[in-house]
Design a protein around this motif. Structure first.
Motif, PDB file in Angstrom:
ATOM      1  N   ALA A  33       0.829  -1.208   0.000  1.00 24.70           N
ATOM      2  CA  ALA A  33       0.000   0.000   0.000  1.00 24.70           C
ATOM      3  C   ALA A  33       0.863   1.258   0.000  1.00 24.70           C
ATOM      4  O   ALA A  33       0.542   2.250  -0.663  1.00 24.70           O
ATOM      5  N   ASP A  34       1.963   1.210   0.741  1.00 28.28           N
ATOM      6  CA  ASP A  34       2.862   2.370   0.778  1.00 28.28           C
ATOM      7  C   ASP A  34       3.540   2.590  -0.575  1.00 28.28           C
ATOM      8  O   ASP A  34       3.738   3.728  -1.007  1.00 28.28           O
ATOM      9  N   PHE A  35       3.901   1.484  -1.245  1.00 27.96           N
ATOM     10  CA  PHE A  35       4.566   1.626  -2.539  1.00 27.96           C
ATOM     11  C   PHE A  35       3.628   2.173  -3.616  1.00 27.96           C
ATOM     12  O   PHE A  35       4.065   2.901  -4.507  1.00 27.96           O
ATOM     13  N   VAL A 152       5.960   3.059  -7.467  1.00 24.08           N
ATOM     14  CA  VAL A 152       4.867   2.445  -8.233  1.00 24.08           C
ATOM     15  C   VAL A 152       5.404   1.292  -9.092  1.00 24.08           C
ATOM     16  O   VAL A 152       4.749   0.254  -9.245  1.00 24.08           O
ATOM     17  N   ASP A 153       6.609   1.473  -9.641  1.00 18.95           N
ATOM     18  CA  ASP A 153       7.215   0.385 -10.422  1.00 18.95           C
ATOM     19  C   ASP A 153       7.467  -0.836  -9.535  1.00 18.95           C
ATOM     20  O   ASP A 153       7.243  -1.981  -9.966  1.00 18.95           O
ATOM     21  N   ILE A 154       7.922  -0.602  -8.306  1.00 17.01           N
ATOM     22  CA  ILE A 154       8.128  -1.718  -7.376  1.00 17.01           C
ATOM     23  C   ILE A 154       6.801  -2.425  -7.114  1.00 17.01           C
ATOM     24  O   ILE A 154       6.716  -3.668  -7.130  1.00 17.01           O
ATOM     25  N   PHE A 155       5.742  -1.635  -6.882  1.00 18.09           N
ATOM     26  CA  PHE A 155       4.437  -2.259  -6.646  1.00 18.09           C
ATOM     27  C   PHE A 155       4.009  -3.099  -7.847  1.00 18.09           C
ATOM     28  O   PHE A 155       3.506  -4.224  -7.692  1.00 18.09           O
ATOM     29  N   ARG A 157       5.822  -4.622  -9.980  1.00 18.32           N
ATOM     30  CA  ARG A 157       6.594  -5.872 -10.020  1.00 18.32           C
ATOM     31  C   ARG A 157       6.045  -6.883  -9.022  1.00 18.32           C
ATOM     32  O   ARG A 157       5.926  -8.078  -9.313  1.00 18.32           O
ATOM     33  N   PHE A 158       5.672  -6.411  -7.808  1.00 15.77           N
ATOM     34  CA  PHE A 158       5.057  -7.314  -6.843  1.00 15.77           C
ATOM     35  C   PHE A 158       3.682  -7.769  -7.319  1.00 15.77           C
ATOM     36  O   PHE A 158       3.265  -8.906  -7.061  1.00 15.77           O
ATOM     37  N   ALA A 159       2.957  -6.880  -8.026  1.00 17.05           N
ATOM     38  CA  ALA A 159       1.646  -7.258  -8.557  1.00 17.05           C
ATOM     39  C   ALA A 159       1.776  -8.422  -9.531  1.00 17.05           C
ATOM     40  O   ALA A 159       0.972  -9.372  -9.508  1.00 17.05           O
ATOM     41  N   ARG A 160       2.783  -8.370 -10.388  1.00 14.23           N
ATOM     42  CA  ARG A 160       3.001  -9.485 -11.323  1.00 14.23           C
ATOM     43  C   ARG A 160       3.375 -10.766 -10.580  1.00 14.23           C
ATOM     44  O   ARG A 160       2.986 -11.870 -10.992  1.00 14.23           O
ATOM     45  N   MET A 161       4.124 -10.626  -9.488  1.00 13.42           N
ATOM     46  CA  MET A 161       4.462 -11.801  -8.681  1.00 13.42           C
ATOM     47  C   MET A 161       3.200 -12.395  -8.039  1.00 13.42           C
ATOM     48  O   MET A 161       3.042 -13.623  -7.976  1.00 13.42           O
ATOM     49  N   ILE A 162       2.294 -11.522  -7.555  1.00 16.56           N
ATOM     50  CA  ILE A 162       1.044 -12.009  -6.954  1.00 16.56           C
ATOM     51  C   ILE A 162       0.231 -12.769  -7.995  1.00 16.56           C
ATOM     52  O   ILE A 162      -0.307 -13.860  -7.728  1.00 16.56           O
ATOM     53  N   ALA A 163       0.134 -12.207  -9.213  1.00 16.27           N
ATOM     54  CA  ALA A 163      -0.636 -12.845 -10.273  1.00 16.27           C
ATOM     55  C   ALA A 163      -0.002 -14.153 -10.731  1.00 16.27           C
ATOM     56  O   ALA A 163      -0.699 -15.044 -11.238  1.00 16.27           O
ATOM     57  N   ALA A 164       1.310 -14.281 -10.553  1.00 17.42           N
ATOM     58  CA  ALA A 164       2.010 -15.517 -10.934  1.00 17.42           C
ATOM     59  C   ALA A 164       2.080 -16.527  -9.798  1.00 17.42           C
ATOM     60  O   ALA A 164       2.633 -17.620  -9.966  1.00 17.42           O
ATOM     61  N   GLY A 165       1.552 -16.166  -8.628  1.00 17.43           N
ATOM     62  CA  GLY A 165       1.598 -17.071  -7.481  1.00 17.43           C
ATOM     63  C   GLY A 165       2.933 -17.086  -6.770  1.00 17.43           C
ATOM     64  O   GLY A 165       3.207 -17.993  -5.984  1.00 17.43           O
ATOM     65  N   MET A 258      12.693  -9.794  -5.588  1.00 14.70           N
ATOM     66  CA  MET A 258      11.622  -9.712  -6.578  1.00 14.70           C
ATOM     67  C   MET A 258      11.919 -10.698  -7.700  1.00 14.70           C
ATOM     68  O   MET A 258      13.062 -10.829  -8.133  1.00 14.70           O
ATOM     69  N   HIS A 259      10.870 -11.390  -8.164  1.00 11.35           N
ATOM     70  CA  HIS A 259      11.039 -12.470  -9.138  1.00 11.35           C
ATOM     71  C   HIS A 259      10.398 -12.098 -10.466  1.00 11.35           C
ATOM     72  O   HIS A 259       9.432 -11.330 -10.524  1.00 11.35           O
ATOM     73  N   ASP A 260      10.952 -12.677 -11.527  1.00 10.29           N
ATOM     74  CA  ASP A 260      10.291 -12.668 -12.830  1.00 10.29           C
ATOM     75  C   ASP A 260      10.438 -14.063 -13.418  1.00 10.29           C
ATOM     76  O   ASP A 260      10.773 -15.013 -12.709  1.00 10.29           O
ATOM     77  N   SER A 261      10.182 -14.194 -14.699  1.00  8.82           N
ATOM     78  CA  SER A 261      10.227 -15.529 -15.318  1.00  8.82           C
ATOM     79  C   SER A 261      11.626 -16.134 -15.321  1.00  8.82           C
ATOM     80  O   SER A 261      11.778 -17.352 -15.471  1.00  8.82           O
ATOM     81  N   GLN A 262      12.660 -15.303 -15.147  1.00  6.40           N
ATOM     82  CA  GLN A 262      14.036 -15.802 -15.171  1.00  6.40           C
ATOM     83  C   GLN A 262      14.618 -16.014 -13.777  1.00  6.40           C
ATOM     84  O   GLN A 262      15.784 -16.337 -13.640  1.00  6.40           O
ATOM     85  N   GLY A 263      13.839 -15.782 -12.733  1.00  9.18           N
ATOM     86  CA  GLY A 263      14.326 -15.956 -11.365  1.00  9.18           C
ATOM     87  C   GLY A 263      14.320 -14.643 -10.614  1.00  9.18           C
ATOM     88  O   GLY A 263      13.473 -13.773 -10.843  1.00  9.18           O
ATOM     89  N   VAL A 264      15.278 -14.479  -9.714  1.00  5.93           N
ATOM     90  CA  VAL A 264      15.354 -13.250  -8.921  1.00  5.93           C
ATOM     91  C   VAL A 264      15.826 -12.113  -9.815  1.00  5.93           C
ATOM     92  O   VAL A 264      16.921 -12.156 -10.374  1.00  5.93           O
ATOM     93  N   SER A 265      14.981 -11.092  -9.955  1.00  5.76           N
ATOM     94  CA  SER A 265      15.287  -9.975 -10.864  1.00  5.76           C
ATOM     95  C   SER A 265      15.781  -8.746 -10.124  1.00  5.76           C
ATOM     96  O   SER A 265      16.078  -7.722 -10.751  1.00  5.76           O
ATOM     97  N   GLY A 266      15.870  -8.812  -8.828  1.00  4.86           N
ATOM     98  CA  GLY A 266      16.299  -7.682  -8.023  1.00  4.86           C
ATOM     99  C   GLY A 266      15.760  -7.829  -6.623  1.00  4.86           C
ATOM    100  O   GLY A 266      15.268  -8.900  -6.230  1.00  4.86           O
ATOM    101  N   ALA A 267      15.831  -6.753  -5.864  1.00  3.11           N
ATOM    102  CA  ALA A 267      15.353  -6.823  -4.485  1.00  3.11           C
ATOM    103  C   ALA A 267      15.047  -5.424  -3.980  1.00  3.11           C
ATOM    104  O   ALA A 267      15.596  -4.429  -4.469  1.00  3.11           O
ATOM    105  N   VAL A 268      14.159  -5.386  -3.012  1.00  2.00           N
ATOM    106  CA  VAL A 268      13.877  -4.172  -2.259  1.00  2.00           C
ATOM    107  C   VAL A 268      14.497  -4.334  -0.882  1.00  2.00           C
ATOM    108  O   VAL A 268      14.279  -5.358  -0.218  1.00  2.00           O
TER     109      VAL A 268
END
Length: 498
Positions: A33-35, A152-155, A157-165, A258-268
């Motif tokens: 929510a803060d992001f 907002v970009d961080i959020f 990225r987390f939104a895509r992670m939520i949608a991907a499980g 933070m994850h994407d299709s290739q694995g860990v794509s970064g971190a907060v």
């Protein structure tokens, strides 16, 4: 207000595993929510018997609502528990049906405003189990700054992670009370664990730790910080929280990959300065250790006094004086037992059973002999008591047990006589009850504790009624067996009772 678990159990068809997944999401969504500078609402489809007659009209119940701390809230009242149909939240229904992130605007009749909505399917095991909705007022005529764009970009990225499980994580080391918030300081790391962005508060936190170099493109380890938590988070793909101490400054560092299709794509990386909190904790620990040491010394001093009295008793020729000194020694030792227990425990509350059992053993050793054996037994638990209650209670029970041994059982008894004293403990809501039960000769009908003139019962009466604000009663066993029951009812907070 019903909890998430109660609403889900009674109004949805989610499994236990799916409920736990939603609980993990809610436990970590203050950060989200803060992001995104928006209210977040969690919608769960209703079970069939809770929905309308139209099978094509999906209905939802709001099981969670969190407001951002980085901007104003959109809703003044909580929406948890509200039931909404597809016509009221069409984008939520569409995201739930398609399992895709849906964005758009709708008019919320309750607040009479157009609302920008981003609906994110919450997926687990390939199944959409809920919808997380980001809801905010539309942005008009204003260009967001770097911090807002980054957050907002961080959020997203987390939104895509939520949608991907992939979020929330199955296992998390965070403590919600200790975990840093976005406002405390944020550093964004890229796929190589190099700094992409650092918020002003994060830069200030690093400055307090003596890090003044430019952060852009640098690894935190290259700046002199211990970056092992970050490396661990990248390696295992799960959040890691550790405290980093540099000089007088203590920073709580939480790394969330933070994850994407290739694995860990970064971190907060969230930073929180906990220096004052830890200093208070250490001060409290120091004070607690000092208090325990004082109790230990008091116990030793009482034992010294007890030894001196026993030495004096051996020098006197009067049997009456020896008995008086022996009684004083037992009273002192009962108080010493309380201080001994307090010297081992944190705080000023003690488990009274830990005091009572050695106290009973002490009295049993003093009153029993080969010619006159008395069995003592303790039943029940009294829980914990404040020291100001436990100390006089120890003296009271010492006197009662001594008095029972002296007067309840005849000096001359058959060889097969079985003398028994039972101490029963019971803990109530705001009081605890102690009963001393013997199978002796009983007391005369005209006996009264209030009129008793003996020193032991006078001490008991004074401590129970004055110091402890309690009551003391004597009565015969209800089943008609011989003996006496002494019942004490003591409030756990004598000051409030008085």
């Amino acid at each position: 207000m019903a909890s998430l678990a109660e609403i889900v159990r009674t109004r949805s068809r989610l499994s236990l595993g799916e409920l736990v997944h939603l609980q993990r999401l809610v436990a970590s969504w203050n950060m989200l929510a803060d992001f995104c500078f928006s209210d977040l609402l969690l919608y769960v489809p209703l079970s069939p018997h809770e929905t309308s007659a139209d099978p094509d009209d999906t209905e939802f119940v709001v099981v969670g609502h969190v407001r951002p701390s980085t901007t104003q809230t959109l809703y003044r009242h909580d929406l948890i528990g509200e039931q909404l149909d597809e016509s009221e939240r069409p984008l939520v229904a569409r995201a739930n049906r398609l399992g895709e992130i849906i964005e758009g605007e709708i008019t919320i009749s309750a607040i009479r405003e157009r609302v920008r909505v981003l609906c994110i399917p919450v997926r687990l095991g390939g199944k959409t189990i809920a919808v997380l909705s980001r809801e905010s007022t539309p942005t008009v005529g204003r260009s967001p700054g770097e911090l807002e764009r980054t957050y907002v970009d961080i959020f997203n990225r987390f939104a895509r992670m939520i949608a991907a499980g992939q979020f929330p994580f199955p296992a998390d080391d965070s403590d919600s009370k200790e975990s840093p918030r976005v406002g405390d300081g944020v550093v964004v790391l890229d796929r190589a664990a190099c700094v992409e962005y650092a918020s002003p508060n994060a830069v200030s936190a690093l400055h307090r730790m003596g890090v003044h170099a430019s952060l852009d493109g640098m690894r935190l380890g290259e700046l002199g910080l211990d970056d092992e938590p970050m490396r661990d988070a990248f390696a295992v793909g799960k959040p890691v929280t550790e405290e980093v101490e540099r000089g007088d400054v203590i920073i709580l560092v939480r790394t969330i990959p933070m994850h994407d299709s290739q694995g860990v794509s970064g971190a907060v990386v969230l930073f929180r300065d906990v220096t004052e909190v830890r200093q208070r904790d250490r001060l409290l620990l120091s004070k607690d250790a000092t208090i325990r040491e004082i109790h230990h010394r008091v116990k030793n001093n009482l034992q010294t006094i007890s030894s001196l009295l026993q030495l004096q008793a051996r020098r006197t020729g009067s049997d009456e004086a020896k008995e008086a000194v022996a009684e004083s020694v037992r009273r002192i030792q009962s108080i010493a037992l309380v201080h001994e227990t307090l010297s081992r425990e944190a705080g000023e509350d003690v488990a009274f059973t830990e005091i009572l059992r050695p106290l009973v053993q002490m009295v049993a050793a003093a009153v029993s002999s080969p010619d006159r054996q008395i069995d003592f037994e303790v039943r029940g638990e009294a829980g914990t008591l404040p020291a100001e209650v436990a100390t006089p209670m120890a003296v009271v029970l010492t006197e009662l047990l001594q008095n029972t041994a002296d007067h309840a059982f005849p000096a001359e008894a058959p060889d097969d006589a079985h003398f028994r004293v039972v101490v029963e403990l019971a803990e109530g809501v705001d009081e605890f009850v102690v009963r001393v039960i013997d199978n002796g000769v009983g007391v005369s009908p005209d006996f009264s504790v209030e009129k008793a003139t003996g020193l032991g019962l006078s001490i008991v009466r004074a401590l129970v009624t004055s110091d402890l604000r309690g009551t003391i009663d004597l009565f015969e066993p209800p089943d008609g067996t011989p003996g006496t029951i002494v019942e004490l009812r003591i409030p756990t907070d004598p000051v409030a009772a008085g």
